[in-house]
Design a protein around this motif. Structure first.
Motif, mmCIF file in Angstrom:
data_model
loop_
_atom_site.group_PDB
_atom_site.id
_atom_site.type_symbol
_atom_site.label_atom_id
_atom_site.label_comp_id
_atom_site.label_asym_id
_atom_site.label_seq_id
_atom_site.Cartn_x
_atom_site.Cartn_y
_atom_site.Cartn_z
ATOM 1 N N THR A 31 1.345 7.858 16.175
ATOM 2 C CA THR A 31 0.105 8.799 16.081
ATOM 3 C C THR A 31 0.150 9.451 14.697
ATOM 4 O O THR A 31 -0.961 9.410 14.517
ATOM 5 C CB THR A 31 0.225 9.677 17.222
ATOM 6 O OG1 THR A 31 1.338 10.605 17.350
ATOM 7 C CG2 THR A 31 0.251 9.078 18.610
ATOM 8 N N PHE A 32 1.197 9.669 14.230
ATOM 9 C CA PHE A 32 1.357 10.388 12.894
ATOM 10 C C PHE A 32 0.396 9.521 11.704
ATOM 11 O O PHE A 32 -0.189 9.661 10.914
ATOM 12 C CB PHE A 32 2.720 10.623 12.590
ATOM 13 C CG PHE A 32 2.679 10.986 11.100
ATOM 14 C CD1 PHE A 32 2.793 12.405 10.579
ATOM 15 C CD2 PHE A 32 2.934 10.338 9.886
ATOM 16 C CE1 PHE A 32 2.697 12.925 9.090
ATOM 17 C CE2 PHE A 32 3.056 10.702 8.755
ATOM 18 C CZ PHE A 32 2.900 11.943 8.222
ATOM 19 N N MET A 33 1.003 8.069 12.059
ATOM 20 C CA MET A 33 0.318 6.874 11.058
ATOM 21 C C MET A 33 -0.878 6.569 11.426
ATOM 22 O O MET A 33 -1.555 6.897 10.182
ATOM 23 C CB MET A 33 1.231 5.697 11.302
ATOM 24 C CG MET A 33 0.888 4.658 10.505
ATOM 25 S SD MET A 33 -0.372 3.528 11.252
ATOM 26 C CE MET A 33 0.294 3.057 12.708
ATOM 27 N N LEU A 87 0.862 -1.297 0.038
ATOM 28 C CA LEU A 87 0.028 0.043 0.047
ATOM 29 C C LEU A 87 0.832 1.292 -0.190
ATOM 30 O O LEU A 87 0.428 2.383 -0.489
ATOM 31 C CB LEU A 87 -0.768 0.137 1.147
ATOM 32 C CG LEU A 87 -2.343 -1.014 1.359
ATOM 33 C CD1 LEU A 87 -2.959 -0.847 2.595
ATOM 34 C CD2 LEU A 87 -3.047 -0.820 -0.095
ATOM 35 N N SER A 88 1.910 1.134 0.418
ATOM 36 C CA SER A 88 2.830 2.531 0.628
ATOM 37 C C SER A 88 3.284 2.919 -0.758
ATOM 38 O O SER A 88 3.819 3.948 -0.920
ATOM 39 C CB SER A 88 4.165 2.159 1.631
ATOM 40 O OG SER A 88 4.833 1.236 1.142
ATOM 41 N N SER A 130 4.759 5.832 6.366
ATOM 42 C CA SER A 130 5.243 5.876 7.621
ATOM 43 C C SER A 130 5.450 4.649 8.521
ATOM 44 O O SER A 130 6.349 4.518 9.270
ATOM 45 C CB SER A 130 4.471 6.969 8.204
ATOM 46 O OG SER A 130 3.001 6.225 8.671
ATOM 47 N N ALA A 131 4.519 3.852 8.350
ATOM 48 C CA ALA A 131 4.591 2.362 9.104
ATOM 49 C C ALA A 131 5.802 1.737 8.532
ATOM 50 O O ALA A 131 6.362 0.990 9.397
ATOM 51 C CB ALA A 131 3.201 1.779 8.609
ATOM 52 N N VAL A 132 6.017 1.705 7.440
ATOM 53 C CA VAL A 132 7.131 0.894 6.773
ATOM 54 C C VAL A 132 8.377 1.607 7.316
ATOM 55 O O VAL A 132 9.252 0.668 7.835
ATOM 56 C CB VAL A 132 7.100 1.192 5.203
ATOM 57 C CG1 VAL A 132 8.411 0.564 4.690
ATOM 58 C CG2 VAL A 132 5.829 0.162 4.848
ATOM 59 N N GLY A 181 -2.072 5.965 1.656
ATOM 60 C CA GLY A 181 -0.736 5.614 1.048
ATOM 61 C C GLY A 181 0.401 6.306 2.200
ATOM 62 O O GLY A 181 1.541 5.616 2.266
ATOM 63 N N ILE A 182 0.341 7.429 2.511
ATOM 64 C CA ILE A 182 1.294 8.039 3.295
ATOM 65 C C ILE A 182 1.465 7.418 4.628
ATOM 66 O O ILE A 182 2.593 7.360 5.295
ATOM 67 C CB ILE A 182 1.149 9.547 3.334
ATOM 68 C CG1 ILE A 182 1.397 10.177 1.844
ATOM 69 C CG2 ILE A 182 1.893 10.340 4.311
ATOM 70 C CD1 ILE A 182 1.084 11.902 1.954
ATOM 71 N N GLY A 183 0.218 7.124 5.276
ATOM 72 C CA GLY A 183 0.266 6.202 6.490
ATOM 73 C C GLY A 183 1.066 5.138 6.408
ATOM 74 O O GLY A 183 1.748 4.703 7.262
ATOM 75 N N ALA A 184 0.871 4.415 5.350
ATOM 76 C CA ALA A 184 1.453 3.283 5.146
ATOM 77 C C ALA A 184 3.131 3.207 5.136
ATOM 78 O O ALA A 184 3.626 2.394 5.529
ATOM 79 C CB ALA A 184 0.806 2.266 3.943
#
Length: 297
Positions: A255-257, A43-44, A273-275, A268-271
């Motif tokens: 928390t950003f994610m 997803l990222s 950041s998780a990566v 996409g941006i959240g994913a």
């Protein structure tokens, strides 16, 4: 001949039974842990927003991520939080371990007291410390009721100091865990070495500085790895204590994610950041696991 075949069948069943019992759990972990990790990585690289999408955008989300001011704030907050959290928790844990290693009478009771915070969830810890630090109902209010009207402790409402309240709550919860690791390391040191050093005239300070502390290196490394992992994925403590505020004063990558994935509809941006968080944790864990495996061989 029939008896031999029956024995062979029974042996095979005994060998396969543990595998059959564990197979469903293994399949669930493989799907719901590693499968979703792989899906998040995928997803990222897509243009996913409110729902998963399959439009390939390559590294565009990562480029956007590192241009976002909010992400830079989250990373800088994480640096402050992680350094203070790991350093103070390790120091307090070491001091408590040295204190308990003196074979005091109530060691069992004190060990339970020190370890108790770790039995609580971070949500409970965050909520309790929020009540304690809130100027309207907590410590400041209590001091005013007792007549100390000039007392002020509004860190939780102050954007310059709010991150330190998160450190304070996290240290309170994890210091006992660090203590347990260091105490196990202290109890594993050969007393004959210490007795020999004392016979040679070594003082207690020299014993700790030259013999005991260096031999606690595995405990220090284990504490660093575990506390680093807890620091990077800190979410529930921050949400319960400060909600990421005031403003973005306590915003962390976790928390950003969540915010960008489920509130701002930028999956996409959240994913991505998780990566980045996953890569950071892997950069800490993989060398540690490699060193442990190499040492066992």
């Amino acid at each position: 001949m029939a008896d031999t075949a029956q024995v062979d069948l029974r042996t095979r069943l005994q060998n396969w039974l543990p595998k059959l019992v564990l197979a469903p759990s293994f399949a669930m972990v493989l799907l719901f842990v590693y499968g979703f990790i792989a899906f998040t990585v995928y997803l990222s690289f897509t243009d996913s927003r409110i729902l998963p999408s399959y439009g390939w955008v390559g590294l565009e989300n990562y480029e956007k991520l590192f241009r976002l001011r909010h992400w830079k704030i989250a990373v800088s907050n994480l640096a402050v939080f992680a350094i203070l959290y790991i350093g103070i928790s390790s120091l307090i844990g070491l001091m408590l371990a040295i204190f308990l290693d003196q074979k005091i009478r109530i060691e069992g009771a004190l060990r339970t007291v020190y370890l108790y915070p770790m039995a609580l969830s971070f949500i409970v810890t965050g909520t309790a410390w929020k009540w304690l630090l809130d100027p309207g109902i907590g410590l400041e209010h209590t001091m005013h009721l007792w007549g100390w009207t000039t007392f002020s402790f509004d860190w939780i409402k102050n954007s310059d100091y709010a991150i330190y309240t998160v450190v304070l709550a996290a240290v309170w919860q994890s210091s006992g865990f660090a203590m347990a690791m260091f105490l196990a390391g202290l109890r594993g040191i050969d007393n004959e070495i210490l007795k020999a050093a004392q016979m040679d005239g070594a003082s207690n300070w020299q014993l700790y500085r030259r013999i005991i502390i260096p031999q606690l290196r595995p405990a220090f490394l284990s504490a660093f790895v575990i506390l680093s992992h807890l620091a990077i994925k800190s979410y529930d403590l921050v949400i319960a204590l400060t909600g990421g505020g005031p403003g973005r004063a306590t915003e962390l990558p976790a928390t950003f994610m969540y915010s960008y994935t489920f509130t701002r509809n930028q999956m996409g941006i959240g994913a991505s950041s998780a990566v980045i968080m996953l890569i950071t944790i892997a950069a800490i864990m993989v060398p540690y696991l490699y060193a442990e495996l190499k040492e066992k061989k």
